[in-house]
Design a protein around this motif. Structure first.
Motif, PDB file in Angstrom:
ATOM      1  N   ALA A 140       0.835  -1.208   0.000  1.00  0.00           N
ATOM      2  CA  ALA A 140       0.000   0.000   0.000  1.00  0.00           C
ATOM      3  C   ALA A 140       0.869   1.257   0.000  1.00  0.00           C
ATOM      4  O   ALA A 140       0.515   2.269  -0.627  1.00  0.00           O
ATOM      5  CB  ALA A 140      -0.932  -0.014   1.208  1.00  0.00           C
ATOM      6  N   LEU A 141       1.996   1.221   0.700  1.00  0.00           N
ATOM      7  CA  LEU A 141       2.917   2.358   0.709  1.00  0.00           C
ATOM      8  C   LEU A 141       3.509   2.586  -0.679  1.00  0.00           C
ATOM      9  O   LEU A 141       3.586   3.727  -1.151  1.00  0.00           O
ATOM     10  CB  LEU A 141       4.035   2.111   1.716  1.00  0.00           C
ATOM     11  N   ASN A 142       3.917   1.526  -1.335  1.00  0.00           N
ATOM     12  CA  ASN A 142       4.448   1.662  -2.693  1.00  0.00           C
ATOM     13  C   ASN A 142       3.439   2.325  -3.621  1.00  0.00           C
ATOM     14  O   ASN A 142       3.787   3.187  -4.439  1.00  0.00           O
ATOM     15  CB  ASN A 142       4.831   0.291  -3.258  1.00  0.00           C
ATOM     16  N   ARG A 143       2.172   1.923  -3.482  1.00  0.00           N
ATOM     17  CA  ARG A 143       1.117   2.516  -4.311  1.00  0.00           C
ATOM     18  C   ARG A 143       0.959   4.004  -4.007  1.00  0.00           C
ATOM     19  O   ARG A 143       0.838   4.832  -4.918  1.00  0.00           O
ATOM     20  CB  ARG A 143      -0.200   1.778  -4.072  1.00  0.00           C
ATOM     21  N   ALA A 144       0.992   4.351  -2.716  1.00  0.00           N
ATOM     22  CA  ALA A 144       0.781   5.743  -2.321  1.00  0.00           C
ATOM     23  C   ALA A 144       1.915   6.660  -2.777  1.00  0.00           C
ATOM     24  O   ALA A 144       1.710   7.854  -2.997  1.00  0.00           O
ATOM     25  CB  ALA A 144       0.634   5.832  -0.805  1.00  0.00           C
ATOM     26  N   ALA A 157       5.301  -6.449  -6.238  1.00  0.00           N
ATOM     27  CA  ALA A 157       4.461  -7.573  -6.641  1.00  0.00           C
ATOM     28  C   ALA A 157       3.183  -7.157  -7.344  1.00  0.00           C
ATOM     29  O   ALA A 157       2.533  -7.974  -8.005  1.00  0.00           O
ATOM     30  CB  ALA A 157       4.106  -8.412  -5.412  1.00  0.00           C
ATOM     31  N   LEU A 158       2.810  -5.861  -7.233  1.00  0.00           N
ATOM     32  CA  LEU A 158       1.595  -5.363  -7.889  1.00  0.00           C
ATOM     33  C   LEU A 158       1.900  -4.416  -9.038  1.00  0.00           C
ATOM     34  O   LEU A 158       0.986  -3.816  -9.598  1.00  0.00           O
ATOM     35  CB  LEU A 158       0.702  -4.665  -6.852  1.00  0.00           C
ATOM     36  N   GLY A 159       3.174  -4.245  -9.371  1.00  0.00           N
ATOM     37  CA  GLY A 159       3.533  -3.416 -10.511  1.00  0.00           C
ATOM     38  C   GLY A 159       3.833  -1.967 -10.199  1.00  0.00           C
ATOM     39  O   GLY A 159       4.097  -1.181 -11.105  1.00  0.00           O
ATOM     40  N   ALA A 160       3.799  -1.571  -8.927  1.00  0.00           N
ATOM     41  CA  ALA A 160       4.151  -0.201  -8.537  1.00  0.00           C
ATOM     42  C   ALA A 160       5.655  -0.113  -8.305  1.00  0.00           C
ATOM     43  O   ALA A 160       6.306  -1.119  -8.007  1.00  0.00           O
ATOM     44  CB  ALA A 160       3.408   0.193  -7.263  1.00  0.00           C
ATOM     45  N   PRO A 161       6.247   1.080  -8.411  1.00  0.00           N
ATOM     46  CA  PRO A 161       7.663   1.228  -8.065  1.00  0.00           C
ATOM     47  C   PRO A 161       7.899   0.738  -6.637  1.00  0.00           C
ATOM     48  O   PRO A 161       7.163   1.103  -5.718  1.00  0.00           O
ATOM     49  CB  PRO A 161       7.899   2.742  -8.193  1.00  0.00           C
ATOM     50  N   ASP A 162       8.922  -0.093  -6.463  1.00  0.00           N
ATOM     51  CA  ASP A 162       9.116  -0.791  -5.201  1.00  0.00           C
ATOM     52  C   ASP A 162       9.915   0.049  -4.203  1.00  0.00           C
ATOM     53  O   ASP A 162      11.057  -0.275  -3.854  1.00  0.00           O
ATOM     54  CB  ASP A 162       9.825  -2.126  -5.451  1.00  0.00           C
ATOM     55  N   SER A 208      -3.772   7.718   2.860  1.00  0.00           N
ATOM     56  CA  SER A 208      -3.796   6.991   1.596  1.00  0.00           C
ATOM     57  C   SER A 208      -3.502   5.511   1.807  1.00  0.00           C
ATOM     58  O   SER A 208      -4.203   4.636   1.270  1.00  0.00           O
ATOM     59  CB  SER A 208      -2.780   7.601   0.628  1.00  0.00           C
ATOM     60  N   VAL A 209      -2.481   5.218   2.596  1.00  0.00           N
ATOM     61  CA  VAL A 209      -2.135   3.824   2.873  1.00  0.00           C
ATOM     62  C   VAL A 209      -3.269   3.134   3.630  1.00  0.00           C
ATOM     63  O   VAL A 209      -3.667   2.010   3.298  1.00  0.00           O
ATOM     64  CB  VAL A 209      -0.812   3.750   3.663  1.00  0.00           C
ATOM     65  N   ASP A 210      -3.823   3.817   4.632  1.00  0.00           N
ATOM     66  CA  ASP A 210      -4.919   3.235   5.416  1.00  0.00           C
ATOM     67  C   ASP A 210      -6.128   2.913   4.546  1.00  0.00           C
ATOM     68  O   ASP A 210      -6.794   1.884   4.734  1.00  0.00           O
ATOM     69  CB  ASP A 210      -5.348   4.198   6.524  1.00  0.00           C
TER      70      ASP A 210
END
Length: 293
Positions: A140-144, A157-162, A208-210
């Motif tokens: 979730a942090l990577n996405r945010a 693992a979900l395609g966001a910058p790691d 955002s993460v929450d």
């Protein structure tokens, strides 16, 4: 009896709390007795990446119950034995990787004895929830933080910058939570990550993460461990069936069976420094009491 020539078989990845085993070797270690067996249900701490603490538990032998004070990864080449401070990488040819169970120095445990291990169920559950929440929060942090990258970066693992995988300095699993520290150093900035204004937006980042975590918990995303073998160093992978995607993260720890089991996950952030380098700390907490029955 000679030093063990094969990695310890571990049963904790499938959730086992108990295991019956044969003692292969015993050795004094730092005022305790290190007990090595052919198999174990006790999760050890790995000093190479000590994120999850060892299980608490007991060892039963000849009608007596002995406290397991600690469990650590050890390694032997058949001649030397290294407990905790292992000098080679897991899987190195010619080496066996073992679980050392530390009990009282005068414990009546002898080579060849049959013993039974039992891990503390409550501690195992709380550490498993904390470890699962840690993985979910990292995704979730990577996405945010995805829009803070100006260059292509390794993906999670979900395609966001790691961000988590690239910037992580330390990770500590706790009962029903975790603490992760990320170094925002020059190499991260050169890789394309922009930390400008991050300090002023930590509350928004947490929100955002929450929000992402709340969606995943509400979906009761299922969790399982996939493994290629039963031994300590055999590869294991955490798999979470998130809405619309399956996340896979290499992991040797223990985990909950679903995100719904966690009830709720919340994060908080702090931005400090270490020797002049900015350090972002993410504290993750689980509200298992709110889980659906």
């Amino acid at each position: 009896m000679a030093l063990p020539g094969e990695d310890t078989v571990v049963t904790f990845p499938v959730g086992d709390l108990t295991a019956t085993a044969t003692v292969l070797h015993v050795a004094p270690h730092d005022g305790a007795l290190a007990v090595f067996t052919d198999r174990t249900s006790i999760h050890p701490v790995d000093h190479a990446w000590p994120d999850q603490p060892a299980d608490a538990g007991v060892l039963r032998v000849d009608g007596r119950e002995l406290a397991v004070h600690d469990a650590v990864v050890a390694a032997t080449d058949g001649e030397s034995l290294h407990i905790g401070d292992v000098p080679v990488r897991p899987g190195t040819d010619g080496w066996s990787f073992l679980v050392a169970h530390l009990v009282d120095a005068d414990a009546p445990v002898t080579e060849g004895a049959e013993v039974q291990f039992e891990a503390d169920a409550a501690l195992r559950r709380s550490l498993s929830r904390g470890h699962t929440a840690c993985h979910a929060a990292s995704l979730a942090l990577n996405r945010a933080l995805a829009d803070r990258w100006s260059k292509s970066a390794r993906e999670d693992a979900l395609g966001a910058p790691d961000f988590d995988g690239i910037a992580i300095a330390t990770s500590r699993i706790e009962p029903d939570g975790s603490v992760d520290r990320y170094r925002l150093n020059k190499s991260l900035r050169r890789a394309g990550f922009d930390a400008t204004g991050l300090a002023e937006h930590l509350d928004q980042l947490a929100a955002s993460v929450d929000a992402t975590l709340a969606d995943w918990v509400a979906a009761d995303a299922r969790v399982r461990i996939e493994r290629v073998g039963e031994h300590l160093t055999d590869r294991r992978t955490w798999i979470c069936e998130l809405p619309g995607a399956s996340a896979r993260i290499p992991c040797g720890g223990t985990h909950a069976d679903s995100l719904g089991e966690l009830g709720g996950i919340r994060v908080a952030f702090d931005l400090g420094e270490d020797g002049g380098t900015p350090v972002l700390t993410m504290t993750t907490r689980v509200d298992a009491g709110s889980a659906a029955s």
